[in-house]
Write a protein that holds these residues in place. Structure first.
Motif, short mmCIF file in Angstrom:
data_model
loop_
_atom_site.label_atom_id
_atom_site.label_comp_id
_atom_site.label_asym_id
_atom_site.label_seq_id
_atom_site.Cartn_x
_atom_site.Cartn_y
_atom_site.Cartn_z
N GLU A 1 -15.69 9.63 5.47
CA GLU A 1 -15.25 11.25 6.17
C GLU A 1 -15.74 12.10 6.82
OE1 GLU A 1 -15.04 12.06 1.80
OE2 GLU A 1 -13.68 10.81 1.34
N ASP B 1 -15.83 13.35 10.53
CA ASP B 1 -14.59 13.47 11.52
C ASP B 1 -15.86 14.28 12.85
OD1 ASP B 1 -12.80 13.10 13.30
OD2 ASP B 1 -11.56 14.14 11.89
N GLU C 1 7.78 9.70 2.59
CA GLU C 1 6.76 10.39 1.79
C GLU C 1 5.33 10.33 1.53
OE1 GLU C 1 10.51 10.88 1.00
OE2 GLU C 1 11.10 11.32 3.21
N SER D 1 -2.42 -0.14 9.34
CA SER D 1 -1.92 1.56 8.64
C SER D 1 -2.53 1.41 6.60
CB SER D 1 -1.24 2.46 8.56
OG SER D 1 -1.38 2.73 10.49
N TYR E 1 4.02 7.63 1.59
CA TYR E 1 2.81 7.30 2.37
C TYR E 1 2.17 8.21 3.59
CZ TYR E 1 1.47 2.60 4.96
OH TYR E 1 0.84 2.47 6.27
N HIS E 2 3.39 9.04 3.88
CA HIS E 2 2.92 10.09 4.77
C HIS E 2 1.50 11.35 4.24
CE1 HIS E 2 5.42 9.66 8.41
NE2 HIS E 2 6.47 8.93 7.05
N GLN E 3 2.12 11.04 2.40
CA GLN E 3 1.28 12.09 2.01
C GLN E 3 -0.15 11.11 1.69
OE1 GLN E 3 1.93 14.92 1.28
NE2 GLN E 3 -0.03 15.46 -0.16
N TRP E 4 -0.34 10.21 1.73
CA TRP E 4 -1.27 8.88 1.80
C TRP E 4 -2.03 9.10 2.75
CZ3 TRP E 4 0.96 4.38 -0.89
CH2 TRP E 4 1.14 4.52 -2.06
N MET E 5 -1.45 9.18 4.06
CA MET E 5 -2.12 9.61 5.48
C MET E 5 -2.22 10.44 5.85
SD MET E 5 -1.12 6.31 7.06
CE MET E 5 -1.15 6.89 9.19
N HIS E 6 -2.05 11.43 5.43
CA HIS E 6 -2.24 13.01 5.48
C HIS E 6 -3.55 13.43 5.00
CE1 HIS E 6 -0.13 14.14 8.95
NE2 HIS E 6 1.02 14.25 8.60
N ASN E 7 -3.66 12.63 3.46
CA ASN E 7 -4.30 13.14 2.57
C ASN E 7 -5.55 12.10 1.86
OD1 ASN E 7 -4.54 15.77 2.66
ND2 ASN E 7 -2.30 15.97 1.81
N ASN F 1 -7.70 11.85 -1.30
CA ASN F 1 -6.77 11.60 -2.87
C ASN F 1 -6.41 10.38 -3.03
OD1 ASN F 1 -7.41 14.16 -2.54
ND2 ASN F 1 -5.43 15.42 -1.61
#
Length: 93
Positions: free
Chosen positions: A76, A78, A4, A36, A6-12, A15
């Motif tokens: 940053e 996109d 979870e 990744s 790691y997924h949080q890091w991927m999405h944000n 931060n």
């Protein structure tokens, strides 16, 4: 570290900080071919304005499948958010 996290890091990735940088450094040492993790570690160094950023940039660029995405991650920017709607202007005479 959990899935979870790691997924949080991927999405944000914006931060990521010094604490995450240490965890990502260890992760890249344990799994050096994980693209990744290399990219997330690079982003964490960028967020900290670390002097190690340029060294990691060379490493991450070697692992990046698409360097354009690497550029967008670091700066940053996109394409999806940069597109402006097309407005048809009809001039009347």
């Amino acid at each position: 570290m959990t899935k979870e996290t790691y997924h949080q890091w991927m999405h944000n990735p914006q931060n990521l900080g010094a604490k995450e940088s240490k965890e990502l450094l260890q992760l890249t040492k344990d799994h050096p071919y994980c693209q990744s993790s290399q990219l997330l570690f690079l982003k964490s160094l960028h967020n900290e304005n670390s002097i190690q950023f340029n060294k990691q940039l060379k490493i991450a660029a070697a692992f990046a499948g698409e360097r354009q995405q690497l550029f967008y991650l670091v700066t940053e920017k996109d394409k999806r958010h940069q597109q402006k709607p097309i407005i048809n202007k009809k001039e009347t005479i």
